[in-house]
Design a protein around this motif. Structure first.
Motif, PDB file in Angstrom:
ATOM      1  N   THR A   1       0.883  -1.163   0.019  1.00  0.00           N
ATOM      2  CA  THR A   1      -0.015  -0.073   0.031  1.00  0.00           C
ATOM      3  C   THR A   1       1.008   1.249  -0.055  1.00  0.00           C
ATOM      4  OG1 THR A   1       0.076   0.193   2.484  1.00  0.00           O
ATOM      5  CG2 THR A   1      -1.671  -1.322   1.253  1.00  0.00           C
ATOM      6  N   GLN A   2       0.157   2.520  -0.044  1.00  0.00           N
ATOM      7  CA  GLN A   2       1.075   3.577   0.044  1.00  0.00           C
ATOM      8  C   GLN A   2       1.766   3.701   1.526  1.00  0.00           C
ATOM      9  OE1 GLN A   2      -2.189   3.929   0.445  1.00  0.00           O
ATOM     10  NE2 GLN A   2      -3.003   5.834   1.299  1.00  0.00           N
ATOM     11  N   TYR A   3       2.746   4.560   1.543  1.00  0.00           N
ATOM     12  CA  TYR A   3       3.527   4.634   2.747  1.00  0.00           C
ATOM     13  C   TYR A   3       2.820   5.277   3.515  1.00  0.00           C
ATOM     14  CZ  TYR A   3       7.408   3.584  -0.542  1.00  0.00           C
ATOM     15  OH  TYR A   3       8.017   3.209  -1.421  1.00  0.00           O
ATOM     16  N   LEU A   4       3.050   5.272   4.855  1.00  0.00           N
ATOM     17  CA  LEU A   4       2.737   5.794   6.149  1.00  0.00           C
ATOM     18  C   LEU A   4       2.458   7.484   5.944  1.00  0.00           C
ATOM     19  CD1 LEU A   4       1.591   5.429   9.107  1.00  0.00           C
ATOM     20  CD2 LEU A   4       4.033   6.069   9.882  1.00  0.00           C
ATOM     21  N   MET A   5       1.549   8.073   6.480  1.00  0.00           N
ATOM     22  CA  MET A   5       1.386   9.530   6.000  1.00  0.00           C
ATOM     23  C   MET A   5       2.460   9.920   6.767  1.00  0.00           C
ATOM     24  SD  MET A   5      -1.892  11.776   6.820  1.00  0.00           S
ATOM     25  CE  MET A   5      -1.661  12.163   8.263  1.00  0.00           C
ATOM     26  N   PRO A   6       2.974  11.349   6.143  1.00  0.00           N
ATOM     27  CA  PRO A   6       4.072  11.853   6.543  1.00  0.00           C
ATOM     28  C   PRO A   6       3.509  12.854   7.839  1.00  0.00           C
ATOM     29  CG  PRO A   6       3.544  12.898   4.465  1.00  0.00           C
ATOM     30  CD  PRO A   6       2.834  11.595   4.652  1.00  0.00           C
ATOM     31  N   GLN A   7       4.347  13.321   8.610  1.00  0.00           N
ATOM     32  CA  GLN A   7       3.867  14.027   9.871  1.00  0.00           C
ATOM     33  C   GLN A   7       3.820  15.265   9.589  1.00  0.00           C
ATOM     34  OE1 GLN A   7       6.293  12.507  13.470  1.00  0.00           O
ATOM     35  NE2 GLN A   7       4.294  12.931  14.334  1.00  0.00           N
ATOM     36  N   ARG A   8       4.564  15.759   8.518  1.00  0.00           N
ATOM     37  CA  ARG A   8       4.662  17.071   7.905  1.00  0.00           C
ATOM     38  C   ARG A   8       4.800  17.154   6.493  1.00  0.00           C
ATOM     39  NH1 ARG A   8       8.524  21.774  10.947  1.00  0.00           N
ATOM     40  NH2 ARG A   8       7.206  23.505  10.259  1.00  0.00           N
ATOM     41  N   ILE A   9       4.329  18.306   5.914  1.00  0.00           N
ATOM     42  CA  ILE A   9       4.544  18.605   4.527  1.00  0.00           C
ATOM     43  C   ILE A   9       4.966  19.725   4.367  1.00  0.00           C
ATOM     44  CG2 ILE A   9       2.703  16.874   3.767  1.00  0.00           C
ATOM     45  CD1 ILE A   9       0.889  19.263   3.428  1.00  0.00           C
TER      46      ILE A   9
ATOM     47  N   ARG B   1      -2.632  18.109  -9.754  1.00  0.00           N
ATOM     48  CA  ARG B   1      -2.728  16.508  -9.764  1.00  0.00           C
ATOM     49  C   ARG B   1      -3.132  15.971  -8.679  1.00  0.00           C
ATOM     50  NH1 ARG B   1       0.516  14.874 -14.019  1.00  0.00           N
ATOM     51  NH2 ARG B   1       0.774  12.746 -13.085  1.00  0.00           N
ATOM     52  N   TYR B   2      -3.493  14.492  -8.889  1.00  0.00           N
ATOM     53  CA  TYR B   2      -4.238  14.044  -7.570  1.00  0.00           C
ATOM     54  C   TYR B   2      -3.445  13.980  -6.359  1.00  0.00           C
ATOM     55  CZ  TYR B   2      -6.531   9.974  -5.281  1.00  0.00           C
ATOM     56  OH  TYR B   2      -7.311   9.057  -4.685  1.00  0.00           O
ATOM     57  N   ASN B   3      -3.915  14.312  -5.277  1.00  0.00           N
ATOM     58  CA  ASN B   3      -3.095  14.465  -4.143  1.00  0.00           C
ATOM     59  C   ASN B   3      -3.495  13.351  -3.050  1.00  0.00           C
ATOM     60  OD1 ASN B   3      -1.762  15.270  -1.881  1.00  0.00           O
ATOM     61  ND2 ASN B   3      -3.190  17.249  -1.574  1.00  0.00           N
ATOM     62  N   ILE B   4      -2.383  12.429  -2.726  1.00  0.00           N
ATOM     63  CA  ILE B   4      -2.915  11.288  -1.629  1.00  0.00           C
ATOM     64  C   ILE B   4      -2.984  11.919  -0.389  1.00  0.00           C
ATOM     65  CG2 ILE B   4      -2.117   9.661  -3.336  1.00  0.00           C
ATOM     66  CD1 ILE B   4       0.087   9.307  -1.274  1.00  0.00           C
ATOM     67  N   TYR B   5      -2.618  12.933  -0.111  1.00  0.00           N
ATOM     68  CA  TYR B   5      -2.867  13.476   1.261  1.00  0.00           C
ATOM     69  C   TYR B   5      -3.367  14.903   1.313  1.00  0.00           C
ATOM     70  CZ  TYR B   5       0.785   9.842   2.070  1.00  0.00           C
ATOM     71  OH  TYR B   5       1.400   8.913   2.190  1.00  0.00           O
ATOM     72  N   PRO B   6      -4.724  14.880   1.063  1.00  0.00           N
ATOM     73  CA  PRO B   6      -5.293  16.190   1.148  1.00  0.00           C
ATOM     74  C   PRO B   6      -5.384  16.616   2.580  1.00  0.00           C
ATOM     75  CG  PRO B   6      -6.938  14.316   0.684  1.00  0.00           C
ATOM     76  CD  PRO B   6      -5.391  14.007   0.710  1.00  0.00           C
TER      77      PRO B   6
ATOM     78  N   ILE C   1      -6.796  16.288  21.312  1.00  0.00           N
ATOM     79  CA  ILE C   1      -6.767  15.182  20.311  1.00  0.00           C
ATOM     80  C   ILE C   1      -5.319  15.014  19.846  1.00  0.00           C
ATOM     81  CG2 ILE C   1      -7.632  17.032  18.220  1.00  0.00           C
ATOM     82  CD1 ILE C   1      -8.738  13.344  18.352  1.00  0.00           C
ATOM     83  N   ALA C   2      -5.122  13.763  19.408  1.00  0.00           N
ATOM     84  CA  ALA C   2      -3.781  13.197  19.263  1.00  0.00           C
ATOM     85  C   ALA C   2      -3.832  12.285  18.011  1.00  0.00           C
ATOM     86  CB  ALA C   2      -3.032  12.620  20.408  1.00  0.00           C
ATOM     87  N   ASP C   3      -2.853  12.342  17.099  1.00  0.00           N
ATOM     88  CA  ASP C   3      -3.049  11.343  15.929  1.00  0.00           C
ATOM     89  C   ASP C   3      -2.132  10.281  16.372  1.00  0.00           C
ATOM     90  OD1 ASP C   3      -2.723   9.938  13.437  1.00  0.00           O
ATOM     91  OD2 ASP C   3      -2.972  11.671  12.315  1.00  0.00           O
ATOM     92  N   GLY C   4      -2.521   8.749  16.360  1.00  0.00           N
ATOM     93  CA  GLY C   4      -1.729   7.991  16.791  1.00  0.00           C
ATOM     94  C   GLY C   4      -0.973   7.196  15.901  1.00  0.00           C
ATOM     95  N   GLN C   5      -1.018   7.387  14.587  1.00  0.00           N
ATOM     96  CA  GLN C   5      -0.605   6.548  13.589  1.00  0.00           C
ATOM     97  C   GLN C   5       0.903   6.395  13.441  1.00  0.00           C
ATOM     98  OE1 GLN C   5      -1.296   8.016   9.439  1.00  0.00           O
ATOM     99  NE2 GLN C   5      -2.374   9.632  10.472  1.00  0.00           N
ATOM    100  N   TRP C   6       1.652   7.502  14.095  1.00  0.00           N
ATOM    101  CA  TRP C   6       3.202   7.373  13.879  1.00  0.00           C
ATOM    102  C   TRP C   6       3.747   6.528  15.326  1.00  0.00           C
ATOM    103  CZ3 TRP C   6       0.598  12.214  13.111  1.00  0.00           C
ATOM    104  CH2 TRP C   6       0.254  12.268  11.616  1.00  0.00           C
ATOM    105  N   PRO C   7       4.436   5.416  15.138  1.00  0.00           N
ATOM    106  CA  PRO C   7       4.842   4.989  16.198  1.00  0.00           C
ATOM    107  C   PRO C   7       5.724   5.519  17.237  1.00  0.00           C
ATOM    108  CG  PRO C   7       4.870   3.461  14.240  1.00  0.00           C
ATOM    109  CD  PRO C   7       4.768   5.043  13.780  1.00  0.00           C
ATOM    110  N   ASP C   8       6.602   6.442  16.742  1.00  0.00           N
ATOM    111  CA  ASP C   8       7.768   6.798  17.481  1.00  0.00           C
ATOM    112  C   ASP C   8       7.593   8.603  17.720  1.00  0.00           C
ATOM    113  OD1 ASP C   8       9.114   4.777  17.540  1.00  0.00           O
ATOM    114  OD2 ASP C   8       9.884   5.135  15.414  1.00  0.00           O
ATOM    115  N   SER C   9       6.480   9.100  17.240  1.00  0.00           N
ATOM    116  CA  SER C   9       6.166  10.371  17.622  1.00  0.00           C
ATOM    117  C   SER C   9       4.672  10.867  17.577  1.00  0.00           C
ATOM    118  CB  SER C   9       6.638  11.562  16.420  1.00  0.00           C
ATOM    119  OG  SER C   9       6.752  12.800  16.769  1.00  0.00           O
ATOM    120  N   VAL C  10       3.971  11.999  17.685  1.00  0.00           N
ATOM    121  CA  VAL C  10       2.945  12.428  18.103  1.00  0.00           C
ATOM    122  C   VAL C  10       2.672  13.831  17.525  1.00  0.00           C
ATOM    123  CG1 VAL C  10       2.831  13.280  20.178  1.00  0.00           C
ATOM    124  CG2 VAL C  10       0.901  12.466  19.485  1.00  0.00           C
TER     125      VAL C  10
END
Length: 603
Positions: free
Chosen positions: A22-30, A39-44, A232-241
């Motif tokens: 699948t696509q990579y883990l969403m980046p924490q920062r852009i 163009r199609y953006n996978i992280y809108p 509210i916190a985003d728990g998808q990154w194992p080593d940061s938040v």
């Protein structure tokens, strides 16, 4: 049926290495300094004021240090031990004594919980369960919770884990959300269990329990505490938040109801998957063997992403419905409540294979057997296709149900191929065709199609009758559900009636010098309808108290303006929603060629 045959029954349930498929883990920062291309953006993302989103456990620990009692709740699949260790290290460095209570220790024994959920799971090898009618509180031992009150001698008391808010503590509430695609990666990687379970089951069974039990309980719990969340916190990154204030979240959700919005799409491989998505959408993992699905707008599993100073934070789409459902759906909220009823997704069979020959349950059947409120009524809009692409739809006039069932059963038992065209009609597929698939209709998308599936939201209730004798990505037979199918098949949808009722006949609804509105009528059983707006410059649309789901299906990109928002641009093949509260919107062609924009809406 052996349990291994159920692998990949549901979207997201294969056991392949998910990070590679699948696509990579969403980046924490852009990098927000880079101009956005059309163009199609996978992280809108929806941008918030500067400083709205914070990064790191140090900052979160600093906020926690200002509290006396803290409740850290969140979704199943969150890595609670890692979060506790990170916060403990930060708080310890501040010289603070912390009394930690693990909410998991307040749960009833796993054997008791397994027994509680068993009526909703069917047999182990069954594909589907029934929507759970328990509550999250039923999982907890109230007497144990009462024994773990805050310690007055500690500098800070923290109860942490899924359901922590049910312990009855009076304190600040932090909530860790987790995207469904990340949850399913952790499921496949065997790094998590179902809520209240001590076992790591086969992925197909874990997904079934997530869908029919865990998600049902936790979504209701999330709804009940949404207005109490302080952070509210985003728990998808194992080593940061990444985290932000609860008030900022609630304001952000309300803001979304006045503007066009996009969920974060995600992508899954499959046995019949194709190559269109890999070739046309930047950012997906090019190492994936194929992509069968794109979850464009399958809101039980999609999230909404907020952005501030480049930092990203994702929350589940249902948070928007819990807080602002009436603003999103308008007058239809009385019927659908918290459920967003329309689904957009891609089925990619370009350089792939045929989908299985299948049908979907009637409304009565899905309610009585699976506990769903609405059923899986679908349409296939052909976004792109090869010259020889086909769609299987409806029965031949000569169909004999008993002979058809016998042939299917023999094929399954003897691994014998069938001449499906002697039973099911095959139709040539052309770009912009709309095929109508009300429940009970036999159908399949043939190889060579990029299908935009415009459908009712339910998405896992597919009764396969014939799957071309192929194996799944793990080399196992795929499940066949002949009995379920024959409990729902409508054998009157055959012969000429298929041409008359199941292939939409476009008609011009209105036309001006610049804008032509095409009606693509859906079936009488569909609760949604479809228009196509064709224009070179600009089109103005009134919402009339409803919600619209749109996509550019020909052309480059469209800029959308609502009365209460700034301009937003959406590229070809990007799904976006305009909530009812926006009132109206203007579509402006931001490309160099005329546009065709699909619009789906509730009747």
């Amino acid at each position: 049926m052996n349990e291994s045959t159920l692998v990949q029954t549901l979207p997201g349930s294969n056991t392949a290495d998910a990070r590679k498929t699948t696509q990579y883990l969403m980046p924490q920062r852009i990098d927000t300094s880079v101009s956005k291309s059309a163009r199609y953006n996978i992280y809108p993302a929806c941008s918030l004021q500067t400083g709205s989103i914070q990064n790191g456990y140090e900052g979160l620990a600093e906020w926690i240090a200002g509290q006396k009692t803290v409740i850290i709740d969140g979704y199943v699949g969150v890595f609670w031990k890692q979060i506790q260790a990170a916060l403990q290290s930060c708080l310890q460095n501040k010289g603070l004594k912390v009394n930690w209570v693990d909410a998991a220790t307040l749960l009833k024994p796993a054997s008791v919980i397994d027994e509680m959920v068993a009526p909703f799971m069917g047999t182990y090898e069954s594909v589907w369960g029934t929507r759970c009618t328990l509550t999250l509180a039923d999982y907890f031992d109230q007497s144990a919770a009462e024994m773990h009150s805050p310690d007055a001698k500690a500098d800070i008391n923290i109860i942490i884990g899924t359901g922590a808010a049910l312990a009855g503590w009076d304190g600040a509430l932090v909530y860790f959300d987790l995207p469904k695609n990340e949850l399913q990666f952790r499921m496949r990687a065997e790094s998590i269990t179902n809520l209240g379970s001590e076992r790591t089951y086969e992925p197909f069974y874990m997904y079934k329990r997530f869908y029919f039990v865990d998600w049902v309980l936790l979504n209701e719990h999330k709804k009940n505490i949404l207005n109490k969340i302080d952070v509210i916190a985003d728990g998808q990154w194992p080593d940061s938040v990444n985290w932000m204030a609860g008030d900022t979240l609630r304001i952000g959700l309300s803001t979304l109801t006045t503007m066009p919005l996009r969920v974060r799409p995600w992508f899954e491989p499959g046995a019949w998957g194709g190559q269109w998505i890999k070739s046309n959408i930047e950012g997906v993992n090019p190492d994936a063997v194929n992509y069968a699905w794109s979850f464009e707008l399958i809101v039980p599993e999609n999230g909404l992403v907020f952005e501030s100073d480049g930092w990203l934070l994702e929350v589940s789409f249902d948070m928007l419905m819990f807080q602002n459902g009436k603003d999103v759906l308008g007058s239809h909220a009385e019927v659908f409540g918290d459920e967003f009823p329309i689904r957009f997704d891609f089925l990619d069979t370009v350089k792939g294979g045929n989908l299985s020959i299948q049908c979907h349950p009637s409304l009565k059947y899905i309610r009585e057997n699976f506990g769903e409120r609405i059923t899986q009524d679908e349409t296939y809009y052909i976004l792109d296709c090869d010259p020889d692409a086909q769609v299987y739809l409806g029965f031949q006039d000569s169909i004999n149900p008993e002979e058809f069932k016998s042939a299917l059963e023999s094929s399954q038992a003897e691994s014998k191929p069938l001449d499906m065209e002697s039973y099911v009609q095959v139709h040539s597929a052309q770009k912009h065709d709309l095929f109508l698939i009300p429940n009970g209709t036999v159908h399949s998308a043939g190889a060579g199609n990029l299908v935009l599936e415009i459908s009712a939201t339910p998405y896992i209730f597919t009764f396969k009758m014939y799957d071309w004798l192929r194996l799944d990505l793990e080399g196992n037979p795929r499940p066949i559900n002949i009995n379920h199918a024959f409990n729902n098949l409508d054998f009157t949808r055959k012969g000429q009636r298929v041409q008359e009722e199941l292939i939409s006949k476009p008609a011009v609804l209105s036309q001006t010098d610049d804008v032509r509105v095409i009606h693509l009528p859906t079936h009488s059983q569909h609760f949604y309808d479809v228009h196509r707006l064709e224009f070179a410059n600009e089109a103005y649309v009134e919402l009339n108290g409803g919600c619209h789901v749109l996509m550019v299906v020909e052309g480059e990109s469209v800029t959308v303006k609502t009365p209460g928002s700034a301009d937003q641009t959406f590229a070809y093949a990007e799904t976006f929603v305009v909530p009812a509260a926006a009132g109206s919107y203007t579509l402006t062609n931001s490309g160099s060629t005329p546009l065709k924009v699909i619009k789906a809406f509730l009747k």
